[in-house]
Design an enzyme around this catalytic site. Structure first.
Site, PDB file in Angstrom:
ATOM      1  N   HIS A 122       1.001  -1.103  -0.237  1.00 28.08           N
ATOM      2  CA  HIS A 122       0.532   0.176  -0.230  1.00 28.08           C
ATOM      3  C   HIS A 122       0.623   0.875  -0.202  1.00 28.08           C
ATOM      4  CE1 HIS A 122      -2.988  -2.694   0.768  1.00 28.08           C
ATOM      5  NE2 HIS A 122      -3.215  -3.451   2.079  1.00 28.08           N
ATOM      6  N   HIS A 154      -7.439  -4.824  -0.883  1.00 22.16           N
ATOM      7  CA  HIS A 154      -7.382  -5.935  -1.163  1.00 22.16           C
ATOM      8  C   HIS A 154      -8.256  -6.568  -2.506  1.00 22.16           C
ATOM      9  CE1 HIS A 154      -6.607  -4.736   2.661  1.00 22.16           C
ATOM     10  NE2 HIS A 154      -4.791  -4.220   2.787  1.00 22.16           N
TER      11      HIS A 154
END
Length: 332
Positions: A60, A219
């Site tokens: 991320h 995700h």
């Protein structure tokens, strides 16, 4: 067909990434020699200051590593790609960040993170470190507030908490401001194409060539609507409608704006989105205090973007403007 990534051995990707980040930002970040997944601010922890520990899965970037530094997080525990860090590096971060007045744990509302950070908090208590937890839950795609995920809004939530800690406020005030920042932050995203994990080199979900999915998680968690691709303005309106219905702003209110790439969406498209955000907010009489556009909370190479509005009052504006100096983000 396998995806393409510039990696070496997939089993070494996190350690090699950390090695590269530390080489690039030695004035901001250091690695605990006894805990290589514990990254600490060179200039952050100090006696009498409430410590701020963040963390979560890799993939991320610049979340979480980019927000470690003076005026923001004191330490970050780093997990594998899209996976929570285990309790031990979290505990070592808490020890490194502790100034004797308590440590705030802040991370996204995901089951694995909750379990492991809670375990680390129990372990820290055995070392007489008082830990309190504030979950980020800014993803308005989920109706049930208790199940909301922490996504790009971490940018504003961590910023407010880090400022409160850096200003040497009390533990109670640091926790209160962290919760307030979370309650005043609203994010909605859209995915256009999947990402892939280094270990598999396979897309982690499927979207048709002319499809998009509104509300998908960082995700690849399911969104709220899958349908045909639309124009930049139409997609922006969909996301803003959901955000504004939740936020309930009044004419004359003030916000900070984040237009965030999920990894593969370029700045050209993000600025198209930001253009429409400003048009909509101007029409509603909502003042834009500051705007950030770029990669702040990504999902590997996922195509798509998210919009975050941070609903400001005087106190949150003060926290937003408080100086911070991190590896991948500076303010003030």
């Amino acid at each position: 067909m396998p995806t393409k990534k510039l990696i070496n051995d997939p089993a070494d990707v996190i350690e090699e990434m950390l090695e590269g980040i530390l080489a690039a930002h030695p004035n901001h970040l250091k690695q605990l020699p006894e805990s290589r997944r514990s990254i600490v601010a060179v200039d952050g922890p100090r006696p009498g200051k409430v410590g701020l520990v963040i963390g979560g899965g890799s993939g991320h970037e610049p979340t979480f590593l980019g927000f470690v530094g003076k005026g923001l997080a004191d330490a970050a525990a780093i997990g594998n790609v899209f996976a929570s860090p285990p309790p031990d590096p979290i505990l070592e971060c808490a020890k490194a960040a502790s100034g004797g007045t308590g440590v705030l744990f802040m991370y996204g509302n995901y089951a694995g993170d909750v379990m492991n950070f809670d375990m680390a908090a129990e372990m820290a208590a055995m070392d007489d470190i008082d830990v309190r937890t504030v979950l980020s839950t800014d993803d308005v795609a989920i109706e049930d507030k208790a199940r909301r995920r922490g996504v790009a809004g971490n940018f504003f939530i961590f910023k407010a908490a880090g400022a409160a800690c850096d200003k040497m406020l009390s533990f109670d005030d640091c926790e209160r401001i962290a919760r307030k920042a979370n309650d005043h932050t609203f994010t909605m995203g859209v995915a256009l194409a999947p990402c892939s994990l280094p270990q598999t080199l396979k897309p982690n979900f499927e979207l048709g060539p002319d499809e998009m999915e509104v509300g998908m998680g960082i995700h690849g968690e399911p969104g709220v609507f899958r349908g045909p691709m639309q124009t930049a303005d139409a997609v922006t309106d969909q996301l803003l409608d959901r955000i504004l219905a939740e936020m309930q702003p009044a004419r004359g209110d003030k916000v900070a704006v984040l237009v965030n790439s999920l990894g593969a969406t370029p700045l050209m498209e993000l600025y198209l989105i930001n253009r429409r955000v400003k048009q909509r907010l101007d029409d509603l009489g909502i003042a834009i205090h500051r705007t950030w556009v770029g990669n702040y909370c990504t999902s590997m190479e996922m195509a798509g973007m998210s919009i975050t509005l941070h609903h400001l009052d005087g106190e949150l504006t003060e926290m937003l403007e408080h100086p911070c100096d991190c590896a991948m983000f500076r303010a003030g």
